[in-house]
Design a protein around this motif. Sequence first.
Motif, PDB file in Angstrom:
ATOM      1  N   ALA A 235       0.831  -1.206   0.000  1.00 26.23           N
ATOM      2  CA  ALA A 235       0.000   0.000   0.000  1.00 26.23           C
ATOM      3  C   ALA A 235       0.866   1.256   0.000  1.00 26.23           C
ATOM      4  N   GLY A 236       1.956   1.239   0.776  1.00 25.75           N
ATOM      5  CA  GLY A 236       2.863   2.382   0.787  1.00 25.75           C
ATOM      6  C   GLY A 236       3.564   2.560  -0.539  1.00 25.75           C
ATOM      7  N   GLY A 237       3.980   1.446  -1.143  1.00 21.96           N
ATOM      8  CA  GLY A 237       4.625   1.520  -2.453  1.00 21.96           C
ATOM      9  C   GLY A 237       3.690   2.068  -3.508  1.00 21.96           C
ATOM     10  N   TYR A 238       2.439   1.650  -3.456  1.00 22.39           N
ATOM     11  CA  TYR A 238       1.449   2.133  -4.420  1.00 22.39           C
ATOM     12  C   TYR A 238       1.230   3.635  -4.263  1.00 22.39           C
ATOM     13  N   GLU A 239       1.103   4.104  -3.033  1.00 20.31           N
ATOM     14  CA  GLU A 239       0.867   5.535  -2.798  1.00 20.31           C
ATOM     15  C   GLU A 239       2.013   6.372  -3.368  1.00 20.31           C
ATOM     16  N   ALA A 240       3.242   5.905  -3.172  1.00 22.48           N
ATOM     17  CA  ALA A 240       4.393   6.628  -3.709  1.00 22.48           C
ATOM     18  C   ALA A 240       4.356   6.639  -5.232  1.00 22.48           C
ATOM     19  N   ALA A 241       4.024   5.472  -5.819  1.00 24.64           N
ATOM     20  CA  ALA A 241       3.957   5.388  -7.281  1.00 24.64           C
ATOM     21  C   ALA A 241       2.832   6.261  -7.832  1.00 24.64           C
ATOM     22  N   LYS A 242       1.710   6.264  -7.150  1.00 24.10           N
ATOM     23  CA  LYS A 242       0.574   7.091  -7.575  1.00 24.10           C
ATOM     24  C   LYS A 242       0.939   8.571  -7.521  1.00 24.10           C
ATOM     25  N   LYS A 243       1.600   8.963  -6.448  1.00 28.20           N
ATOM     26  CA  LYS A 243       2.021  10.349  -6.279  1.00 28.20           C
ATOM     27  C   LYS A 243       2.982  10.770  -7.388  1.00 28.20           C
ATOM     28  N   ALA A 244       3.806   9.827  -7.843  1.00 28.54           N
ATOM     29  CA  ALA A 244       4.775  10.116  -8.909  1.00 28.54           C
ATOM     30  C   ALA A 244       4.188   9.929 -10.312  1.00 28.54           C
ATOM     31  N   GLY A 245       2.912   9.534 -10.362  1.00 31.11           N
ATOM     32  CA  GLY A 245       2.272   9.305 -11.656  1.00 31.11           C
ATOM     33  C   GLY A 245       2.745   8.039 -12.349  1.00 31.11           C
ATOM     34  N   LYS A 246       3.195   7.055 -11.552  1.00 33.99           N
ATOM     35  CA  LYS A 246       3.773   5.845 -12.137  1.00 33.99           C
ATOM     36  C   LYS A 246       3.061   4.564 -11.706  1.00 33.99           C
ATOM     37  N   ALA A 247       1.912   4.691 -11.046  1.00 38.15           N
ATOM     38  CA  ALA A 247       1.217   3.500 -10.562  1.00 38.15           C
ATOM     39  C   ALA A 247       0.815   2.578 -11.712  1.00 38.15           C
ATOM     40  N   GLY A 248       0.437   3.152 -12.842  1.00 40.21           N
ATOM     41  CA  GLY A 248      -0.028   2.355 -13.962  1.00 40.21           C
ATOM     42  C   GLY A 248       1.037   1.503 -14.621  1.00 40.21           C
ATOM     43  N   GLN A 249       2.306   1.818 -14.386  1.00 37.83           N
ATOM     44  CA  GLN A 249       3.384   1.070 -15.055  1.00 37.83           C
ATOM     45  C   GLN A 249       3.902  -0.090 -14.217  1.00 37.83           C
ATOM     46  N   LEU A 250       3.419  -0.209 -12.962  1.00 35.84           N
ATOM     47  CA  LEU A 250       3.970  -1.192 -12.030  1.00 35.84           C
ATOM     48  C   LEU A 250       3.040  -2.376 -11.807  1.00 35.84           C
ATOM     49  N   LEU A 251       3.612  -3.570 -11.837  1.00 31.08           N
ATOM     50  CA  LEU A 251       2.926  -4.772 -11.393  1.00 31.08           C
ATOM     51  C   LEU A 251       3.353  -5.023  -9.952  1.00 31.08           C
ATOM     52  N   ILE A 252       2.387  -4.997  -9.031  1.00 29.83           N
ATOM     53  CA  ILE A 252       2.693  -5.108  -7.608  1.00 29.83           C
ATOM     54  C   ILE A 252       2.180  -6.444  -7.070  1.00 29.83           C
ATOM     55  N   GLY A 253       3.076  -7.206  -6.452  1.00 30.59           N
ATOM     56  CA  GLY A 253       2.694  -8.439  -5.772  1.00 30.59           C
ATOM     57  C   GLY A 253       2.919  -8.306  -4.279  1.00 30.59           C
ATOM     58  N   SER A 254       2.235  -9.140  -3.483  1.00 30.56           N
ATOM     59  CA  SER A 254       2.409  -9.065  -2.043  1.00 30.56           C
ATOM     60  C   SER A 254       2.065 -10.392  -1.379  1.00 30.56           C
ATOM     61  N   VAL A 255       2.159 -10.390  -0.042  1.00 31.83           N
ATOM     62  CA  VAL A 255       1.829 -11.555   0.785  1.00 31.83           C
ATOM     63  C   VAL A 255       1.120 -11.051   2.037  1.00 31.83           C
ATOM     64  N   ASP A 256       0.066 -11.681   2.450  1.00 37.43           N
ATOM     65  CA  ASP A 256      -0.602 -11.469   3.743  1.00 37.43           C
ATOM     66  C   ASP A 256      -1.978 -12.120   3.745  1.00 37.43           C
ATOM     67  N   GLY A 257      -2.896 -11.577   2.909  1.00 33.04           N
ATOM     68  CA  GLY A 257      -4.255 -12.101   2.883  1.00 33.04           C
ATOM     69  C   GLY A 257      -5.190 -11.440   3.855  1.00 33.04           C
TER      70      GLY A 257
END
Length: 332
Positions: A235-257
């Motif tokens: 979620a933090g990584g996405y917010e930074a990418a969104k702020k930089a206008g780069k969220a659309g270029q990133l494939l984000i994976g994670s773990v937790d559920g």
Amino acid sequence: MSNRNTVRIAAICCALTVGLTSVAACNRDGGSSGGVKVGLITKTDTNPFFVKIREAAKKEAEAKGASLVALAGKFDGDNEGQVAAIENLVSQGVKGILITPNSSSGILAAIKKARDAGVVVIALDTATDPENAVDATFATDNKEAGRLQGSWVKGALAGRTPKLLMLDGTPGGTVDTFRHQGFLEGIGLTETSPEVAGKENTNGDQTKAQTAMENLLQRVPDANSLYTINEPAAAGGYEAAKKAGKAGQLLIGSVDGSCTGVRNVKAGIIGATVLQFPAKMAEQGVDAVVAFAQNGTKPSGFTNTGSQLVTDKPVAGVPSKDTAWGEQNCWG
């Protein structure tokens, strides 16, 4: 220590807190359970994953007629706090301690003292290093969870060369090491592959992850994929990418559920996450301590409590469930 006061709630149950959080199960008559006393030490008492472990352990202890004393470190990485918690629990006469170690090696001396005192010690979620420093481990196969995340990212790239950023957790923890290694295996890279364009530690914290991601994107503005140690980091990584206008270029994976994480997958914030089952870890751990107290049977070895990739964008060759399933099976 955050709180040196002793809190007594006689109408319900008695709990002792020494700079940590304590929960005791009770009998129906309102008195403290006179049965088996089980100790639980989590990395923190605020992360939803560890909250779920605590809730499940408390419920299972109550069902078994046992009492639970639940303590936690002040923050992810607080080894000293967990050492103090072990000493506290041993002095309270617990039959067993369930622990999610902040430091897989730094906690070993305290664990040995507890075991030498006749207390069975079980790792939950995070294995010790070496693994046999505890009597048993009930946890996700974190290398497999990382591999599932990496395999999904590889498939979703659809043949494009990765330009990978990695938001890691806390150095010294087996969860962090195994997920990191598993991800690289799944995506088909090594630690020194040139496709690994940048790494930062986040302690699994959303705010720290956002700052780390801002720094990484300044250095690698054309990154196309992101590994994250857990969903708050995602979620933090996405917010930074969104702020930089780069969220659309990133494939984000994670773990937790977590249910929040699954909703973020559904919303397209995270591409895929690997669901874990923290309640299983807690329940099986409590059951093992109660069995030890009743008949001396000690648990041993590693028990995999399972994992499942959840995404609405499945890729060939990587088994997954959709977010509808995820919402029925998430935690938190």
